[in-house]
Design a protein around this motif. Structure first.
Motif, PDB file in Angstrom:
ATOM      1  N   UNK A 107       0.819  -1.209   0.000  1.00 33.18           N
ATOM      2  CA  UNK A 107       0.000   0.000   0.000  1.00 33.18           C
ATOM      3  C   UNK A 107       0.854   1.260   0.000  1.00 33.18           C
ATOM      4  N   UNK A 108       2.110   1.117   0.406  1.00 31.00           N
ATOM      5  CA  UNK A 108       3.055   2.233   0.444  1.00 31.00           C
ATOM      6  C   UNK A 108       4.348   1.816  -0.242  1.00 31.00           C
ATOM      7  N   UNK A 109       5.009   2.762  -0.900  1.00 31.86           N
ATOM      8  CA  UNK A 109       6.342   2.524  -1.434  1.00 31.86           C
ATOM      9  C   UNK A 109       7.286   3.532  -0.791  1.00 31.86           C
ATOM     10  N   UNK A 110       8.187   3.036   0.066  1.00 35.95           N
ATOM     11  CA  UNK A 110       9.167   3.889   0.727  1.00 35.95           C
ATOM     12  C   UNK A 110      10.390   4.007  -0.164  1.00 35.95           C
ATOM     13  N   UNK A 111      10.831   5.230  -0.412  1.00 36.86           N
ATOM     14  CA  UNK A 111      11.923   5.486  -1.345  1.00 36.86           C
ATOM     15  C   UNK A 111      13.154   5.975  -0.594  1.00 36.86           C
ATOM     16  N   UNK A 112      14.268   5.307  -0.818  1.00 37.58           N
ATOM     17  CA  UNK A 112      15.554   5.736  -0.254  1.00 37.58           C
ATOM     18  C   UNK A 112      15.530   5.821   1.262  1.00 37.58           C
ATOM     19  N   UNK A 113      14.834   4.889   1.886  1.00 38.18           N
ATOM     20  CA  UNK A 113      14.712   4.917   3.345  1.00 38.18           C
ATOM     21  C   UNK A 113      15.595   3.888   4.039  1.00 38.18           C
ATOM     22  N   UNK A 114      16.193   2.992   3.293  1.00 42.47           N
ATOM     23  CA  UNK A 114      17.183   2.034   3.805  1.00 42.47           C
ATOM     24  C   UNK A 114      16.740   1.354   5.098  1.00 42.47           C
ATOM     25  N   UNK A 115      15.746   0.524   4.987  1.00 47.45           N
ATOM     26  CA  UNK A 115      15.282  -0.210   6.151  1.00 47.45           C
ATOM     27  C   UNK A 115      14.057   0.378   6.812  1.00 47.45           C
ATOM     28  N   UNK A 116      13.326   1.215   6.092  1.00 47.67           N
ATOM     29  CA  UNK A 116      12.162   1.883   6.687  1.00 47.67           C
ATOM     30  C   UNK A 116      11.129   0.884   7.186  1.00 47.67           C
ATOM     31  N   UNK A 117      10.916  -0.199   6.442  1.00 50.14           N
ATOM     32  CA  UNK A 117       9.874  -1.147   6.826  1.00 50.14           C
ATOM     33  C   UNK A 117      10.182  -1.778   8.180  1.00 50.14           C
ATOM     34  N   UNK A 118      11.446  -2.078   8.429  1.00 47.50           N
ATOM     35  CA  UNK A 118      11.801  -2.681   9.716  1.00 47.50           C
ATOM     36  C   UNK A 118      11.729  -1.651  10.841  1.00 47.50           C
ATOM     37  N   UNK A 119      12.078  -0.399  10.550  1.00 45.21           N
ATOM     38  CA  UNK A 119      12.023   0.643  11.568  1.00 45.21           C
ATOM     39  C   UNK A 119      10.588   1.084  11.840  1.00 45.21           C
ATOM     40  N   UNK A 120       9.753   1.064  10.814  1.00 46.57           N
ATOM     41  CA  UNK A 120       8.366   1.489  10.954  1.00 46.57           C
ATOM     42  C   UNK A 120       7.458   0.267  10.960  1.00 46.57           C
ATOM     43  N   UNK A 121       7.813  -0.721  11.778  1.00 41.68           N
ATOM     44  CA  UNK A 121       7.079  -1.986  11.744  1.00 41.68           C
ATOM     45  C   UNK A 121       5.687  -1.889  12.357  1.00 41.68           C
ATOM     46  N   UNK A 122       5.336  -0.726  12.913  1.00 43.26           N
ATOM     47  CA  UNK A 122       3.983  -0.552  13.432  1.00 43.26           C
ATOM     48  C   UNK A 122       3.064   0.150  12.443  1.00 43.26           C
ATOM     49  N   UNK A 123       3.577   0.425  11.237  1.00 47.37           N
ATOM     50  CA  UNK A 123       2.682   0.887  10.176  1.00 47.37           C
ATOM     51  C   UNK A 123       1.810  -0.296   9.784  1.00 47.37           C
ATOM     52  N   UNK A 124       0.511  -0.099   9.795  1.00 49.03           N
ATOM     53  CA  UNK A 124      -0.441  -1.206   9.590  1.00 49.03           C
ATOM     54  C   UNK A 124      -0.594  -1.594   8.127  1.00 49.03           C
ATOM     55  N   UNK A 125      -0.041  -0.814   7.241  1.00 51.89           N
ATOM     56  CA  UNK A 125      -0.242  -1.031   5.813  1.00 51.89           C
ATOM     57  C   UNK A 125       1.031  -1.608   5.201  1.00 51.89           C
ATOM     58  N   UNK A 126       0.922  -2.679   4.406  1.00 60.04           N
ATOM     59  CA  UNK A 126       2.116  -3.306   3.831  1.00 60.04           C
ATOM     60  C   UNK A 126       2.965  -2.302   3.045  1.00 60.04           C
ATOM     61  N   UNK A 127       4.256  -2.302   3.323  1.00 51.61           N
ATOM     62  CA  UNK A 127       5.158  -1.305   2.752  1.00 51.61           C
ATOM     63  C   UNK A 127       6.242  -1.974   1.910  1.00 51.61           C
ATOM     64  N   UNK A 128       6.384  -1.515   0.678  1.00 52.74           N
ATOM     65  CA  UNK A 128       7.507  -1.905  -0.170  1.00 52.74           C
ATOM     66  C   UNK A 128       8.593  -0.837  -0.030  1.00 52.74           C
ATOM     67  N   UNK A 129       9.820  -1.189  -0.409  1.00 54.86           N
ATOM     68  CA  UNK A 129      10.928  -0.240  -0.346  1.00 54.86           C
ATOM     69  C   UNK A 129      11.687  -0.242  -1.666  1.00 54.86           C
ATOM     70  N   UNK A 130      12.079   0.934  -2.105  1.00 53.84           N
ATOM     71  CA  UNK A 130      12.871   1.064  -3.322  1.00 53.84           C
ATOM     72  C   UNK A 130      14.133   1.857  -3.023  1.00 53.84           C
ATOM     73  N   UNK A 131      15.276   1.282  -3.339  1.00 50.35           N
ATOM     74  CA  UNK A 131      16.528   2.010  -3.193  1.00 50.35           C
ATOM     75  C   UNK A 131      16.756   2.889  -4.418  1.00 50.35           C
ATOM     76  N   UNK A 132      17.202   4.116  -4.205  1.00 47.44           N
ATOM     77  CA  UNK A 132      17.565   4.966  -5.336  1.00 47.44           C
ATOM     78  C   UNK A 132      18.783   4.397  -6.052  1.00 47.44           C
ATOM     79  N   UNK A 133      18.895   4.708  -7.330  1.00 53.71           N
ATOM     80  CA  UNK A 133      20.033   4.227  -8.107  1.00 53.71           C
ATOM     81  C   UNK A 133      21.358   4.620  -7.431  1.00 53.71           C
ATOM     82  N   UNK A 134      22.269   3.670  -7.409  1.00 52.67           N
ATOM     83  CA  UNK A 134      23.573   3.927  -6.794  1.00 52.67           C
ATOM     84  C   UNK A 134      23.640   3.592  -5.321  1.00 52.67           C
TER      85      UNK A 134
END
Length: 260
Positions: free
Chosen positions: A24-51
């Motif tokens: 439901x969310x795409x976290x960009x350039x957050x480097x581990x946001x899903x593990x740090x924000x594990x109390x967000x109730x909505x499934x979160x994908x993560x995308x690393x910026x190029x490089x």
């Protein structure tokens, strides 16, 4: 369990970490946001910026359009029909730029102290350091800008800068990102063109909290939440600050509930 996909884009391979449910969310350039924000109730994908991470650059030069292509590739991997993008710091710049250029593809933004108004001279100063091969020096300059307590402590600054540069492909890719941001500023007038809901999150002790205040004054459908006692690095980068991350997760949950 989360899985990792590699998406092909313009001159790069983009790393996307996917949750075990429909994102439901795409976290960009957050480097581990899903593990740090594990109390967000909505499934979160993560995308690393190029490089960064496993998002590898395969060409000598790239431009802003390359980043926009990366977002298209990353969003396709998530299979989200109405993308909600979450960006922190420099990731907030790129998510905002993508929303401005592709408003029909973004239903909402969550911006955690986005780097929207960094002075061009400051970005160019960092870029010059990185171009000379001093990626650590470029990141230390960033730390002095966003968090004086860390940036002016040589040991802490060096340790934090090394963590970031170890995550980067090279000083060259860091330099190119900085040049692209310097050459493509986002104006207050452009921010006024954002028509989707935007959640802005800032720290009351952050040296760059004014970026949140300034953005909120320009974006028509913005709501603002302040994390008491948090500095810029506390908001997402430091994994040990659970009290701040719990607060951020609660705010994001409330915002997401309004989008249903």
């Amino acid at each position: 369990m989360a899985s990792t996909a590699i998406a092909s884009s313009r001159g790069s391979k983009i790393e996307v970490t996917l949750p075990n449910k429909q994102a439901r969310l795409l976290a960009v350039a957050c480097s581990g946001a899903a593990s740090m924000l594990n109390k967000v109730s909505y499934p979160m994908a993560e995308m690393e910026l190029r490089g960064f991470g496993k998002s590898r650059v395969e060409v000598d030069r790239f431009d802003l359009a390359s980043y926009m292509s990366d977002f298209d590739a990353g969003i396709r991997q998530t299979k989200m029909k109405n993308s909600v993008l979450l960006g922190y710091s420099h990731g907030g710049y790129f998510t905002t730029m993508y929303a401005l250029r592709n408003p029909s593809k973004v239903s909402a933004l969550v911006l955690i102290e986005p780097a929207l108004f960094t002075e061009r001279a400051e970005l160019e100063h960092r870029a010059v350091l990185a171009e000379k091969g001093d990626g650590v020096g470029a990141i230390k300059a960033m730390l002095r800008y966003v968090d004086r307590e860390t940036g002016l402590d040589e040991d802490r600054s060096a340790a934090e800068a090394k963590k970031i540069t170890d995550h980067a492909q090279s000083s060259v890719t860091i330099a190119q990102e900085l040049r692209i941001r310097a050459e493509n500023p986002i104006s207050e007038r452009e921010l006024g063109e954002l028509k989707m809901p935007v959640l802005l999150i800032g720290g009351t002790e952050s040296r760059v909290a004014d970026m949140v205040i300034r953005a909120a004054s320009c974006i028509p459908y913005a709501s603002v939440s302040w994390v008491r006692g948090a500095g810029h690095l506390d908001l997402l980068y430091k994994p040990g600050n659970a009290k701040f991350h719990d607060r951020i997760a609660a705010v994001i949950n409330g915002f997401m509930a309004t989008l249903a």
